[in-house]
Design a protein around this motif. Structure first.
Motif, PDB file in Angstrom:
ATOM      1  N   TYR A   1      55.243  58.447 -74.106  1.00  0.00           N
ATOM      2  CA  TYR A   1      55.607  59.361 -73.013  1.00  0.00           C
ATOM      3  C   TYR A   1      54.535  59.361 -71.921  1.00  0.00           C
ATOM      4  O   TYR A   1      54.854  59.355 -70.732  1.00  0.00           O
ATOM      5  CB  TYR A   1      55.804  60.772 -73.560  1.00  0.00           C
ATOM      6  CG  TYR A   1      56.189  61.772 -72.486  1.00  0.00           C
ATOM      7  CD1 TYR A   1      57.488  61.818 -71.989  1.00  0.00           C
ATOM      8  CD2 TYR A   1      55.251  62.658 -71.959  1.00  0.00           C
ATOM      9  CE1 TYR A   1      57.842  62.719 -70.991  1.00  0.00           C
ATOM     10  CE2 TYR A   1      55.593  63.560 -70.971  1.00  0.00           C
ATOM     11  CZ  TYR A   1      56.894  63.590 -70.488  1.00  0.00           C
ATOM     12  OH  TYR A   1      57.240  64.467 -69.493  1.00  0.00           O
ATOM     13  N   GLU A   2      53.272  59.354 -72.318  1.00  0.00           N
ATOM     14  CA  GLU A   2      52.183  59.340 -71.337  1.00  0.00           C
ATOM     15  C   GLU A   2      52.190  58.066 -70.506  1.00  0.00           C
ATOM     16  O   GLU A   2      51.744  58.060 -69.358  1.00  0.00           O
ATOM     17  CB  GLU A   2      50.833  59.486 -72.045  1.00  0.00           C
ATOM     18  CG  GLU A   2      50.537  60.892 -72.521  1.00  0.00           C
ATOM     19  CD  GLU A   2      49.148  61.021 -73.127  1.00  0.00           C
ATOM     20  OE1 GLU A   2      48.427  61.953 -72.766  1.00  0.00           O
ATOM     21  OE2 GLU A   2      48.806  60.178 -73.986  1.00  0.00           O
ATOM     22  N   SER A   3      52.694  56.965 -71.085  1.00  0.00           N
ATOM     23  CA  SER A   3      52.671  55.680 -70.374  1.00  0.00           C
ATOM     24  C   SER A   3      53.762  55.578 -69.305  1.00  0.00           C
ATOM     25  O   SER A   3      53.715  54.699 -68.450  1.00  0.00           O
ATOM     26  CB  SER A   3      52.847  54.528 -71.370  1.00  0.00           C
ATOM     27  OG  SER A   3      54.202  54.437 -71.825  1.00  0.00           O
ATOM     28  N   ILE A   4      54.759  56.459 -69.364  1.00  0.00           N
ATOM     29  CA  ILE A   4      55.870  56.411 -68.408  1.00  0.00           C
ATOM     30  C   ILE A   4      55.425  57.053 -67.095  1.00  0.00           C
ATOM     31  O   ILE A   4      54.999  58.215 -67.085  1.00  0.00           O
ATOM     32  CB  ILE A   4      57.104  57.145 -68.979  1.00  0.00           C
ATOM     33  CG1 ILE A   4      57.584  56.438 -70.255  1.00  0.00           C
ATOM     34  CG2 ILE A   4      58.231  57.208 -67.947  1.00  0.00           C
ATOM     35  CD1 ILE A   4      58.639  57.204 -71.027  1.00  0.00           C
ATOM     36  N   PRO A   5      55.501  56.331 -65.977  1.00  0.00           N
ATOM     37  CA  PRO A   5      55.011  56.880 -64.704  1.00  0.00           C
ATOM     38  C   PRO A   5      55.765  58.152 -64.307  1.00  0.00           C
ATOM     39  O   PRO A   5      56.987  58.197 -64.336  1.00  0.00           O
ATOM     40  CB  PRO A   5      55.278  55.755 -63.701  1.00  0.00           C
ATOM     41  CG  PRO A   5      55.425  54.518 -64.524  1.00  0.00           C
ATOM     42  CD  PRO A   5      56.014  54.967 -65.826  1.00  0.00           C
ATOM     43  N   LYS A   6      55.010  59.173 -63.965  1.00  0.00           N
ATOM     44  CA  LYS A   6      55.606  60.421 -63.474  1.00  0.00           C
ATOM     45  C   LYS A   6      55.455  60.546 -61.965  1.00  0.00           C
ATOM     46  O   LYS A   6      56.148  61.336 -61.331  1.00  0.00           O
ATOM     47  CB  LYS A   6      54.945  61.632 -64.140  1.00  0.00           C
ATOM     48  CG  LYS A   6      54.735  61.529 -65.645  1.00  0.00           C
ATOM     49  CD  LYS A   6      56.002  61.342 -66.410  1.00  0.00           C
ATOM     50  CE  LYS A   6      55.781  61.415 -67.910  1.00  0.00           C
ATOM     51  NZ  LYS A   6      54.844  60.434 -68.461  1.00  0.00           N
ATOM     52  N   VAL A   7      54.513  59.784 -61.397  1.00  0.00           N
ATOM     53  CA  VAL A   7      54.277  59.794 -59.952  1.00  0.00           C
ATOM     54  C   VAL A   7      54.094  58.358 -59.483  1.00  0.00           C
ATOM     55  O   VAL A   7      53.328  57.598 -60.085  1.00  0.00           O
ATOM     56  CB  VAL A   7      53.022  60.616 -59.580  1.00  0.00           C
ATOM     57  CG1 VAL A   7      52.785  60.588 -58.073  1.00  0.00           C
ATOM     58  CG2 VAL A   7      53.144  62.052 -60.057  1.00  0.00           C
ATOM     59  N   ILE A   8      54.823  57.968 -58.446  1.00  0.00           N
ATOM     60  CA  ILE A   8      54.661  56.638 -57.852  1.00  0.00           C
ATOM     61  C   ILE A   8      54.149  56.830 -56.425  1.00  0.00           C
ATOM     62  O   ILE A   8      54.845  57.421 -55.589  1.00  0.00           O
ATOM     63  CB  ILE A   8      55.982  55.858 -57.845  1.00  0.00           C
ATOM     64  CG1 ILE A   8      56.469  55.643 -59.285  1.00  0.00           C
ATOM     65  CG2 ILE A   8      55.816  54.512 -57.134  1.00  0.00           C
ATOM     66  CD1 ILE A   8      57.784  54.899 -59.391  1.00  0.00           C
TER      67      ILE A   8
END
Length: 208
Positions: free
Chosen positions: A33-40
């Motif tokens: 979950y931490e590896s999934i980008p939340k901000v681009i």
């Protein structure tokens, strides 16, 4: 009396082992979950390019508000044995680097088909591991109306985690769903390195 003591010891060891694997399962999920980008962030302003109407300095980053499916999901593992053993090397410095994984890794993949998905993710424990307040969803999909009403970007779903015998390798399938944008399913392989779970390989199983 001796038989009772031995039986109690076996039960205690079994419960302890189950608790350990349950905790490790959540740590694996937290790692992915931490590896999934939340901000681009917006693209940088390239002064060498021809003039256009885009004001790069005032572009806002793209923010994703994900919710997590509170249920472990069975991603139709009938086809699990047909998954090829060629995986992308995660965050490789070599573009599109692949590796052929040996039988011990593919045993992990095959192990994903053994679970009965009738349990829920321990929400409070996962929040503790990630150190943040998470939003959980009771289904795998979301409508465009629900996204707007709840300010949600998409739903992330996890399968149960398949481990090797000594809990040093793990496999998990992760799905993301975005109404009208598309969805995808990916298979992650992780390894425990210096007592920390690290994503080592990934394979896209479906994109749309």
């Amino acid at each position: 009396m001796r038989l009772i003591i031995i039986t109690l010891c076996i039960l205690t060891i079994g419960c302890s082992s189950k608790q350990t694997s349950s905790y490790e399962q959540l740590v694996v999920i937290a790692t992915v979950y931490e590896s999934i980008p939340k901000v681009i962030p917006p693209p940088p302003n390239n002064e060498d390019e021809e003039e256009n109407d885009i004001d790069y300095l005032n572009l806002e980053p793209l923010n994703f508000n994900f919710v997590i499916n509170e249920n472990f999901v069975d991603f139709d593992f009938d086809y699990i044995h047909d998954i090829p053993n060629r995986f992308q090397v995660y965050k490789s410095k070599e573009l599109f680097e692949e590796k052929v994984l040996d039988f011990s890794y593919m045993e992990l993949v095959a192990g994903l088909s053994k679970f009965e998905n009738n349990e829920k993710i321990d929400a409070s424990e996962l929040e503790t591991l990630l150190g943040e307040n998470l939003v959980f969803w009771d289904k795998q999909m979301i409508t465009n109306e629900e996204k707007t009403e709840q300010d949600i970007s998409g739903v992330i779903s996890f399968s149960n985690v398949s481990f090797n015998e000594n809990l040093t390798r793990a496999a998990v399938v992760v799905g993301d769903y975005f109404e009208r944008i598309g969805n995808g399913i990916s298979l992650y392989i992780l390894e425990k390195i210096d007592e920390k779970w690290v994503i080592t390989y990934i394979q896209a199983l479906m994109t749309s």
